[in-house]
Scaffold this active site. Sequence first.
Site, short mmCIF file in Angstrom:
data_model
loop_
_atom_site.label_atom_id
_atom_site.label_comp_id
_atom_site.label_asym_id
_atom_site.label_seq_id
_atom_site.Cartn_x
_atom_site.Cartn_y
_atom_site.Cartn_z
N ASP A 132 29.17 30.93 46.03
CA ASP A 132 29.02 30.07 44.88
C ASP A 132 28.91 28.70 45.49
O ASP A 132 28.62 27.80 44.63
CB ASP A 132 30.07 29.91 44.07
CG ASP A 132 29.98 31.30 43.08
OD1 ASP A 132 29.08 31.80 42.82
OD2 ASP A 132 30.99 31.71 42.38
N GLY A 136 35.33 37.89 45.87
CA GLY A 136 33.80 38.36 46.02
C GLY A 136 33.29 38.38 47.24
O GLY A 136 33.51 37.39 47.80
N ASP A 147 38.11 30.15 46.08
CA ASP A 147 39.44 29.81 45.59
C ASP A 147 40.61 30.48 45.20
O ASP A 147 41.68 30.29 45.60
CB ASP A 147 38.94 28.48 44.42
CG ASP A 147 38.15 29.25 43.31
OD1 ASP A 147 38.05 30.24 43.61
OD2 ASP A 147 38.14 28.59 42.48
N ARG A 199 40.17 42.01 44.34
CA ARG A 199 40.88 40.91 43.67
C ARG A 199 42.21 41.63 43.12
O ARG A 199 42.07 42.55 42.47
CB ARG A 199 40.08 40.29 42.38
CG ARG A 199 38.82 39.63 42.79
CD ARG A 199 38.07 39.09 41.74
NE ARG A 199 37.36 37.95 42.11
CZ ARG A 199 35.79 38.44 42.16
NH1 ARG A 199 35.39 39.54 41.60
NH2 ARG A 199 34.84 37.59 42.44
N ASP A 214 31.22 26.54 45.89
CA ASP A 214 32.20 25.68 45.01
C ASP A 214 33.43 25.35 45.93
O ASP A 214 34.52 25.27 45.06
CB ASP A 214 32.10 26.45 43.54
CG ASP A 214 32.92 27.77 43.72
OD1 ASP A 214 32.93 28.11 44.98
OD2 ASP A 214 33.26 28.42 42.75
N THR A 245 32.03 32.59 49.98
CA THR A 245 31.75 32.86 48.52
C THR A 245 30.23 32.12 48.55
O THR A 245 29.88 31.41 49.07
CB THR A 245 32.51 32.08 47.36
OG1 THR A 245 31.85 32.14 46.25
CG2 THR A 245 32.84 30.53 47.84
N ARG A 284 29.58 31.48 38.01
CA ARG A 284 30.24 31.49 36.75
C ARG A 284 30.87 30.15 36.39
O ARG A 284 30.84 29.52 35.13
CB ARG A 284 31.67 32.41 36.85
CG ARG A 284 32.29 32.71 35.74
CD ARG A 284 33.19 33.73 35.77
NE ARG A 284 33.74 33.94 37.48
CZ ARG A 284 34.02 35.03 37.78
NH1 ARG A 284 34.19 36.07 37.27
NH2 ARG A 284 34.78 34.80 39.21
O1 F6P Z 1 31.24 35.49 44.13
C1 F6P Z 1 31.30 34.56 43.16
C2 F6P Z 1 30.57 35.35 41.96
O2 F6P Z 1 29.31 35.79 42.53
C3 F6P Z 1 30.32 34.61 40.71
O3 F6P Z 1 29.36 33.57 40.77
C4 F6P Z 1 30.18 35.42 39.61
O4 F6P Z 1 30.57 35.23 38.63
C5 F6P Z 1 31.40 36.56 40.19
O5 F6P Z 1 31.33 36.36 41.31
C6 F6P Z 1 31.13 37.92 39.82
O6 F6P Z 1 31.99 38.78 40.79
P1 F6P Z 1 32.36 40.33 40.34
O7 F6P Z 1 31.26 41.03 39.79
O8 F6P Z 1 32.87 40.78 41.80
O9 F6P Z 1 33.65 39.99 39.56
#
Ligand code: F6P
Length: 324
Positions: free
Chosen positions: A128, A11, A103, A72, A130, A126, A172
Amino acid sequence: MKKIAVFTSGGDAPGMNACIRAAVRTGIYKGLEVYGIYRGYEGMIEGDIKRLYSHSVSNIVQRGGTMLKSARSEEFRTPEGRKKAYENLKELGIEGLVAIGGDGTFTGAKLFFEEYGIPTVGCPGTIDNDIYGTDYTIGFDTAVNTALDAIDKIRDTAAAHDRIFFIEVMGRDAGFIAVESGIGGGAEFVMVPETKTDLKQVVKSLKNLRKSKTSSIIVVAEGDDLGNADEIMKQVKSQIKDPNKEFKVTTLGHIQRGGNPTARDRVLASRCGMAAVEGLLDGKTNCMAGVMNQQVVYTSFGDCIGKPKPLIQDHLKLIDILSI
Ligand code: F6P
């Protein structure tokens, strides 16, 4: 080491561009040839790799997104995919990698290093927050400020109509955005994946709100154990059973991933990008450059991925106390 490559993966996060710029310019400053790999591991597999110069990263420090694009990659999870990636890097003579991501990015980088031994240093990119091994991740501060701006606006209309708003923020698996935007936005409750949400308590508190408090803001991290904001709102509504109370849901979604990075994120990104290249030249590998207590620190990918990064307990206490 003469040639290195930089890429962004997973992301995107505001500040990734500032990190790319820092890695590219530090590399050039140190006499290296620097390459950019497009669309993360996907581009590594497809050979979508271009030489970058100092001017290639002009006018990006202030931009959200990533000039190298991100993806991804399913194929990189396969041994065949990683072999193709290695062959492309070998052909260009690339001897070191700067991996900007979260991660998932570091899990891939660790495996790739173990299989092919190309030195890699990561940067925590990121929203997040995390990732173990850094106080904050690149993009987190911008995302929190974006969420906060939205919460402030929703609060105006919530107060005008005496409504109860459930605002869903990203996260998430982690509640950092929810907690910090909840504190800054004066939320009555914050629901996060790390702790069990006590619905009974929420319902009881909403029923007993003091008379002067006619509107409420509840910030929900998307990965809360009770579900998303819409599901939680429905559960609360059905238990409160008060036709005079109005409930609304706003999901902030990907708006939190974009926008110009804040000063904090640009500085953090620049520090990590520079530290990653300096680390590579120092012989470091299979680790991430982060910032803890104002100092650059290198943490093994194993720890970055494997060790949990708990929420700050005082933050949760703050929300409880300040929402009375
Ligand atoms: O970048 C992290 C994050 O924002 C998470 O909190 C979220 O669930 C996820 O990415 C969603 O990403 P995408 O829409 O790119 O799958």
